[in-house]
Scaffold this active site. Structure first.
Site, PDB file in Angstrom:
ATOM      1  N   GLY A 252       0.823  -1.204   0.000  1.00 47.06           N
ATOM      2  CA  GLY A 252       0.000   0.000   0.000  1.00 47.06           C
ATOM      3  C   GLY A 252       0.855   1.251   0.000  1.00 47.06           C
TER       4      GLY A 252
ATOM      5  N   GLN B  83       2.658  10.016   1.787  1.00 54.05           N
ATOM      6  CA  GLN B  83       3.986   9.401   1.671  1.00 54.05           C
ATOM      7  C   GLN B  83       4.741   9.884   0.438  1.00 54.05           C
ATOM      8  OE1 GLN B  83       2.398   5.225   2.373  1.00 54.05           O
ATOM      9  NE2 GLN B  83       4.391   5.074   3.345  1.00 54.05           N
TER      10      GLN B  83
ATOM     11  N   CYS C 139       6.657  -0.213   7.074  1.00 56.88           N
ATOM     12  CA  CYS C 139       6.181   0.978   6.372  1.00 56.88           C
ATOM     13  C   CYS C 139       7.227   1.405   5.354  1.00 56.88           C
ATOM     14  CB  CYS C 139       5.950   2.095   7.395  1.00 56.88           C
ATOM     15  SG  CYS C 139       5.344   3.620   6.667  1.00 56.88           S
ATOM     16  N   LEU C 140       6.780   1.766   4.164  1.00 58.26           N
ATOM     17  CA  LEU C 140       7.722   2.207   3.130  1.00 58.26           C
ATOM     18  C   LEU C 140       8.427   3.500   3.529  1.00 58.26           C
ATOM     19  CD1 LEU C 140       5.638   1.490  -0.110  1.00 58.26           C
ATOM     20  CD2 LEU C 140       7.479   0.107   0.863  1.00 58.26           C
TER      21      LEU C 140
ATOM     22  N   HIS D 102      -3.506   0.580   8.153  1.00 56.97           N
ATOM     23  CA  HIS D 102      -2.190   1.234   8.107  1.00 56.97           C
ATOM     24  C   HIS D 102      -2.256   2.489   7.217  1.00 56.97           C
ATOM     25  CE1 HIS D 102       2.377   1.011   7.925  1.00 56.97           C
ATOM     26  NE2 HIS D 102       2.113   1.788   6.896  1.00 56.97           N
ATOM     27  N   GLU D 103      -2.870   2.340   6.040  1.00 60.08           N
ATOM     28  CA  GLU D 103      -2.931   3.471   5.096  1.00 60.08           C
ATOM     29  C   GLU D 103      -3.865   4.569   5.619  1.00 60.08           C
ATOM     30  OE1 GLU D 103      -0.620   3.462   3.054  1.00 60.08           O
ATOM     31  OE2 GLU D 103      -0.195   1.337   3.188  1.00 60.08           O
TER      32      GLU D 103
ATOM     33  N   HIS E 170      -2.091   6.771   7.917  1.00 59.80           N
ATOM     34  CA  HIS E 170      -1.237   7.773   7.258  1.00 59.80           C
ATOM     35  C   HIS E 170      -2.012   9.054   6.967  1.00 59.80           C
ATOM     36  CE1 HIS E 170       2.660   6.008   6.677  1.00 59.80           C
ATOM     37  NE2 HIS E 170       2.200   4.930   6.074  1.00 59.80           N
TER      38      HIS E 170
HETATM   39 ZN    ZN Z   1       3.278   3.237   5.959  1.00 60.29          ZN
END
Ligand code: ZN
Length: 171
Positions: A46, A51, A96-97, A138-139, A142
């Protein structure tokens, strides 16, 4: 080169409440296309707009195909998402990216139903369990300036991982 650069966790935009999507136009479609490309390049499940430095309530998710079970990859684009139902509890490691190289155990709802709008502004509803439920939550976090590390019992619980050797982080 991915379409957009993924910001590191200390970027201020990742700590803000993102703004609602108001215009479903060509610029939004271009942003979504860029986000999908960027997520694929990073092997993520995701990616949320903040981000990539865009303060909008929008994320993309792609659950990889399960070849053995014969389930194809599933892709979701959600604008202005809201959780309408959350059931149960599940604790799993996630990453997390925006925080490459770390994972931690986070407790989240086991099954969630999220409503929102697709890239064309059409109302959609997604019910997810397992990895999809985790990715949706999670998204969504954000979009409210929350990172998974905020949900850890303690930062000591963060585990360092070799990105090349590990499975994809959540996003
Ligand atoms: Zn993340």
């Amino acid at each position: 080169m991915p379409a957009r650069q993924i910001l590191f966790a200390d970027a201020p935009v990742l700590r803000q409440k993102a703004r609602r999507v108001r215009k479903y136009d060509a610029a939004l479609r271009e942003l979504v296309a860029d986000m999908l490309e960027t997520m694929h390049a990073a092997n993520g499940v995701g990616l949320a707009a903040p981000q990539v430095g865009v303060s909008l309530r929008l994320f993309v998710i792609e659950i990889p195909a399960d070849e053995e079970a014969g389930i194809p990859a599933r892709q979701y684009v959600l604008c202005n998402p809201e959780i309408v139902k959350a059931v149960g509890e599940e604790t799993e490691e996630e990453g997390c990216l925006s925080l490459p190289g770390y994972v931690g155990e986070v407790t989240r709802a086991a099954v969630v139903t999220v409503k929102g709008f697709d890239v064309n502004g059409k109302a959609v509803r997604v019910r997810g369990e397992g990895l999809l439920a985790r990715a949706l939550q999670h998204e969504l976090d954000h979009l409210d300036g929350i990172l998974f590390i905020d949900r850890l019992e303690s930062l000591d619980k963060l585990r360092r991982v070799d990105q090349a050797a590990e499975e994809a982080p959540v996003g």
